[in-house]
Design a protein around this motif. Structure first.
Motif, mmCIF file in Angstrom:
data_model
loop_
_atom_site.group_PDB
_atom_site.id
_atom_site.type_symbol
_atom_site.label_atom_id
_atom_site.label_comp_id
_atom_site.label_asym_id
_atom_site.label_seq_id
_atom_site.Cartn_x
_atom_site.Cartn_y
_atom_site.Cartn_z
ATOM 1 N N MET A 1 0.843 -1.205 0.000
ATOM 2 C CA MET A 1 0.000 0.000 0.000
ATOM 3 C C MET A 1 0.873 1.249 0.000
ATOM 4 O O MET A 1 1.945 1.261 0.584
ATOM 5 N N SER A 2 0.423 2.337 -0.597
ATOM 6 C CA SER A 2 1.173 3.576 -0.642
ATOM 7 C C SER A 2 1.208 4.223 0.724
ATOM 8 O O SER A 2 0.296 4.089 1.520
ATOM 9 N N ARG A 3 2.291 4.921 0.958
ATOM 10 C CA ARG A 3 2.407 5.645 2.209
ATOM 11 C C ARG A 3 1.445 6.814 2.198
ATOM 12 O O ARG A 3 1.459 7.632 1.285
ATOM 13 N N PRO A 4 0.583 6.965 3.228
ATOM 14 C CA PRO A 4 -0.330 8.092 3.257
ATOM 15 C C PRO A 4 0.438 9.403 3.385
ATOM 16 O O PRO A 4 1.501 9.462 3.990
ATOM 17 N N VAL A 5 -0.090 10.451 2.772
ATOM 18 C CA VAL A 5 0.479 11.781 2.931
ATOM 19 C C VAL A 5 -0.084 12.383 4.205
ATOM 20 O O VAL A 5 -1.298 12.460 4.383
ATOM 21 N N ALA A 6 0.785 12.807 5.114
ATOM 22 C CA ALA A 6 0.342 13.409 6.372
ATOM 23 C C ALA A 6 0.120 14.900 6.185
ATOM 24 O O ALA A 6 0.915 15.589 5.544
ATOM 25 N N ASP A 7 -0.978 15.425 6.754
ATOM 26 C CA ASP A 7 -1.298 16.843 6.578
ATOM 27 C C ASP A 7 -0.246 17.759 7.183
ATOM 28 O O ASP A 7 -0.046 18.877 6.729
ATOM 29 N N ASP A 8 0.442 17.289 8.242
ATOM 30 C CA ASP A 8 1.416 18.147 8.896
ATOM 31 C C ASP A 8 2.800 18.079 8.244
ATOM 32 O O ASP A 8 3.753 18.665 8.730
ATOM 33 N N GLU A 9 2.944 17.346 7.128
ATOM 34 C CA GLU A 9 4.224 17.274 6.446
ATOM 35 C C GLU A 9 4.495 18.541 5.641
ATOM 36 O O GLU A 9 5.639 18.808 5.286
ATOM 37 N N TRP A 10 3.462 19.311 5.310
ATOM 38 C CA TRP A 10 3.617 20.407 4.367
ATOM 39 C C TRP A 10 3.264 21.727 5.012
ATOM 40 O O TRP A 10 2.497 21.800 5.969
ATOM 41 N N GLY B 1 -13.815 3.274 -4.149
ATOM 42 C CA GLY B 1 -12.835 2.616 -3.302
ATOM 43 C C GLY B 1 -11.584 3.415 -3.011
ATOM 44 O O GLY B 1 -10.534 2.844 -2.742
ATOM 45 N N TYR B 2 -11.648 4.749 -3.048
ATOM 46 C CA TYR B 2 -10.484 5.572 -2.734
ATOM 47 C C TYR B 2 -10.618 6.070 -1.304
ATOM 48 O O TYR B 2 -11.395 6.969 -1.003
ATOM 49 N N ALA B 3 -9.821 5.481 -0.381
ATOM 50 C CA ALA B 3 -10.012 5.748 1.041
ATOM 51 C C ALA B 3 -8.965 6.688 1.628
ATOM 52 O O ALA B 3 -9.165 7.229 2.706
ATOM 53 N N LEU B 4 -7.831 6.897 0.922
ATOM 54 C CA LEU B 4 -6.765 7.716 1.475
ATOM 55 C C LEU B 4 -7.107 9.206 1.346
ATOM 56 O O LEU B 4 -7.884 9.613 0.491
ATOM 57 N N PRO B 5 -6.494 10.062 2.196
ATOM 58 C CA PRO B 5 -6.802 11.501 2.143
ATOM 59 C C PRO B 5 -6.301 12.191 0.887
ATOM 60 O O PRO B 5 -6.790 13.263 0.542
ATOM 61 N N TYR B 6 -5.335 11.593 0.203
ATOM 62 C CA TYR B 6 -4.815 12.195 -1.024
ATOM 63 C C TYR B 6 -4.799 11.160 -2.139
ATOM 64 O O TYR B 6 -4.655 9.962 -1.900
ATOM 65 N N ASN C 1 -8.203 14.179 -1.765
ATOM 66 C CA ASN C 1 -9.290 13.297 -2.188
ATOM 67 C C ASN C 1 -10.626 13.934 -1.803
ATOM 68 O O ASN C 1 -10.914 14.091 -0.613
ATOM 69 N N PRO C 2 -11.458 14.315 -2.757
ATOM 70 C CA PRO C 2 -12.727 14.986 -2.418
ATOM 71 C C PRO C 2 -13.702 14.077 -1.685
ATOM 72 O O PRO C 2 -14.680 14.560 -1.129
ATOM 73 N N ALA C 3 -13.436 12.781 -1.657
ATOM 74 C CA ALA C 3 -14.339 11.845 -0.989
ATOM 75 C C ALA C 3 -13.859 11.457 0.393
ATOM 76 O O ALA C 3 -14.550 10.738 1.113
ATOM 77 N N TYR C 4 -12.679 11.951 0.783
ATOM 78 C CA TYR C 4 -12.093 11.487 2.037
ATOM 79 C C TYR C 4 -12.846 12.019 3.251
ATOM 80 O O TYR C 4 -13.179 13.199 3.338
ATOM 81 N N THR C 5 -13.118 11.134 4.181
ATOM 82 C CA THR C 5 -13.694 11.502 5.466
ATOM 83 C C THR C 5 -12.744 11.025 6.549
ATOM 84 O O THR C 5 -12.462 9.826 6.654
ATOM 85 N N ALA C 6 -12.224 11.958 7.315
ATOM 86 C CA ALA C 6 -11.257 11.594 8.341
ATOM 87 C C ALA C 6 -11.894 10.679 9.383
ATOM 88 O O ALA C 6 -13.005 10.927 9.853
ATOM 89 N N ALA D 1 1.191 1.569 12.270
ATOM 90 C CA ALA D 1 0.061 0.719 12.653
ATOM 91 C C ALA D 1 -0.989 0.634 11.559
ATOM 92 O O ALA D 1 -0.962 1.374 10.571
ATOM 93 N N TRP D 2 -1.941 -0.287 11.749
ATOM 94 C CA TRP D 2 -3.080 -0.386 10.849
ATOM 95 C C TRP D 2 -3.958 0.859 10.962
ATOM 96 O O TRP D 2 -4.145 1.415 12.043
ATOM 97 N N SER D 3 -4.522 1.283 9.850
ATOM 98 C CA SER D 3 -5.538 2.333 9.842
ATOM 99 C C SER D 3 -6.903 1.668 9.914
ATOM 100 O O SER D 3 -7.017 0.462 9.718
ATOM 101 N N PRO D 4 -7.983 2.430 10.170
ATOM 102 C CA PRO D 4 -9.322 1.831 10.126
ATOM 103 C C PRO D 4 -9.614 1.163 8.791
ATOM 104 O O PRO D 4 -10.214 0.091 8.741
ATOM 105 N N ALA D 5 -9.167 1.796 7.686
ATOM 106 C CA ALA D 5 -9.402 1.198 6.364
ATOM 107 C C ALA D 5 -8.656 -0.125 6.232
ATOM 108 O O ALA D 5 -9.167 -1.090 5.662
ATOM 109 N N ASP D 6 -7.427 -0.175 6.756
ATOM 110 C CA ASP D 6 -6.667 -1.426 6.727
ATOM 111 C C ASP D 6 -7.428 -2.522 7.458
ATOM 112 O O ASP D 6 -7.608 -3.632 6.951
ATOM 113 N N LEU D 7 -7.882 -2.212 8.656
ATOM 114 C CA LEU D 7 -8.547 -3.216 9.479
ATOM 115 C C LEU D 7 -9.862 -3.662 8.870
ATOM 116 O O LEU D 7 -10.170 -4.854 8.831
#
Length: 499
Positions: free
Chosen positions: A1-10, A213-218, A264-269, A282-288
């Protein structure tokens, strides 16, 4: 799986809007044509802002600040705006998205001109703006992530124009595949009003459909262009042309990773399953909920009514990791081929060690279905970080913050690795136990060798006077061999046992 982009990285995120709609009335055949053009440009901008603007998006952390010129009529006005916003000197942690729209011409040349309200079509060299000048201002800044969308007639000519100009970029900037330019037309055609924004709107709808099926924030650029292809209707939508970077296997590979330019316009935190100190691995909710409870559980697909937890096939490795976490050895290395499951093994250990996860009723069945000798002790892992795409300083700072809950001190002569060791030794004296950390993806760090010599080795070599490691480490490293879990950890110390 791709590494999620963290909002605080930028750092700052800017949506740069250059939208020209108020042309002189003689630009259009009738007053109604003029009004239709003006309202069409406004509608186009509204769709772009729906996707990117901070005050419209449902998650402001991922939204962009809109910046646009006011009262722009001449080339001088536009250049003044670029100077005022200091776009040429954007910082490397900024994220820039630009939308450029209005009448465009090329007059048979290899140059695209954006017409401004006071432009003279017979004197475009002096009175119209060379679109590539704006694009190169952004691409030659220090910003690592830039997306430019040019929605204008004949804008495809930028492919040749930019290829010539961008030869002057530094080798480092030319090598960045995260600098992306696309146009709404080729070099011969004029897109209809709202053709590009209609495509964007349909693409947004595609992502907002749960079945997509796009669950990541970006999103990645691969996601972005694939979705555009799926929704494209030739008679209604613009035929988008990616004009930079040039085609290559490296570009295609890097465009599989999420980009901070594409929220991602469909992302819900969702709330984190684990505490922040361990969330990077760790696992994310989507992973689990959608990945681990089906594929990694040993079931080929979700089975209705079945909630048992199965994690099979790596029992020996899981038992070895659990034994390590329950013991007092200094270092354990988990290694394996790409796709062999080493990161899954580490994610499992990190998640099961977390007190928040263990207390969550949603996942109680995970705990209950785990064999006692495979159940990681609660609280066994103090912090977990991911080395992938991180340089050594970034990774060291992330580990310090995961352990302490605050960013490291900044100052001359202050080494963050030393701060970690000071914290670990103080913790050992106070609590009577070593800190345990997980570092995964070491081979995928920007400089794996420096990561090992400047971070992993100093942590592994620090022991207390009574022979206890200051920091115990569980490390994930890719190899060309079958997955194994092996021990190590620097020079032998009193009471240590070799593998």
């Amino acid at each position: 799986m791709s590494r999620p982009v963290a909002d605080d990285e930028w750092g700052r995120r800017r949506l740069v809007e250059i939208a020209v709609s108020e042309y002189d009335r003689d630009t259009h055949e009738t007053p109604q044509d003029h009004e239709n053009f003006r309202t069409g440009i406004e509608a186009q901008v509204a769709v772009v802002e729906e996707w990117w603007a901070a005050d419209i998006t449902c998650d402001e952390r991922r939204g962009f600040d809109v910046v646009k010129p006011k009262g722009m009529r001449t080339v001088s006005d536009l250049r003044s705006f670029l100077d005022e916003e200091d776009l040429a000197d954007a910082d490397d942690d900024e994220v820039l998205v630009a939308y450029i729209t209005g009448h465009g011409v090329s007059r048979g040349s290899e140059i695209h001109f954006l017409l401004l309200p006071d432009s003279d079509r017979n004197r475009v060299l002096n009175t119209a703006f060379q679109t590539a000048e704006l694009v190169t201002t952004l691409l030659d800044s220090r910003a690592t992530h830039v997306l430019v969308m040019v929605d204008s007639c004949f804008s495809g000519v930028l492919r040749r124009d930019l290829s010539r100009r961008l030869a002057a970029l530094s080798d480092e900037r030319r090598g960045l595949k995260s600098l992306v330019v696309l146009t709404s037309a080729d070099e011969y055609t004029s897109p209809r009003l709202e053709a590009f924004s209609r495509l964007l709107k349909a693409t947004m709808t595609h992502f907002r459909t749960q079945s997509a099926g796009y669950a990541l924030p970006y999103l990645s650029y691969e996601d972005f262009f694939t979705a555009m292809t799926k929704v494209f209707v030739p008679s209604l939508m613009a035929d988008v042309q990616p004009v930079w970077p040039e085609e290559s296997l490296q570009r295609d590979k890097e465009h599989q990773e999420p980009s901070p330019c594409l929220p991602n316009p469909a992302y819900t935190a969702e709330p984190d399953v684990v505490e922040p100190a361990r969330s990077a691995v760790a696992w994310s909710p989507a992973d689990l909920d959608s990945y681990w409870q089906s594929r990694a559980s040993g079931r080929p697909s979700p089975t209705p009514g079945v909630t048992d937890w199965f994690f099979t096939g790596r029992t020996a490795q899981m038992r070895r990791v659990t034994e390590f976490l329950a013991g007092d050895e200094g270092t354990l290395i988990v290694t394996g081929e790409a796709g062999s499951g080493k990161s899954a093994l580490l994610a499992r250990a990190v998640t099961l060690s977390d007190a928040r996860f263990r207390a969550d009723e949603t996942y109680r069945h995970v705990i209950e279905a785990t064999e006692p000798d495979l159940l990681v002790p609660e609280g066994a892992i103090d912090a977990a970080v991911l080395a992938r795409n991180a340089d050594t300083d970034e990774l060291t700072a992330a580990l310090y913050e995961a352990l302490t809950g605050r960013p490291p001190e900044r100052g001359a002569g202050v080494r963050t690795a030393d701060l970690i060791l000071d914290h670990a030794l103080e913790y050992l004296r106070r609590e009577g136990r070593s800190l345990t950390v997980v570092v995964d993806g070491i081979d995928e760090a920007r400089n794996p060798t420096r990561t090992i010599t400047d971070l992993i080795r100093p942590l592994s070599e620090q022991w207390s006077d009574d022979g206890r490691p200051a920091v115990r480490m569980l490390l994930g490293v890719r190899s060309a061999h079958a997955p194994v879990a092996g021990g190590g950890g620097g020079p032998p110390r009193p009471g240590s046992q070799p593998e």
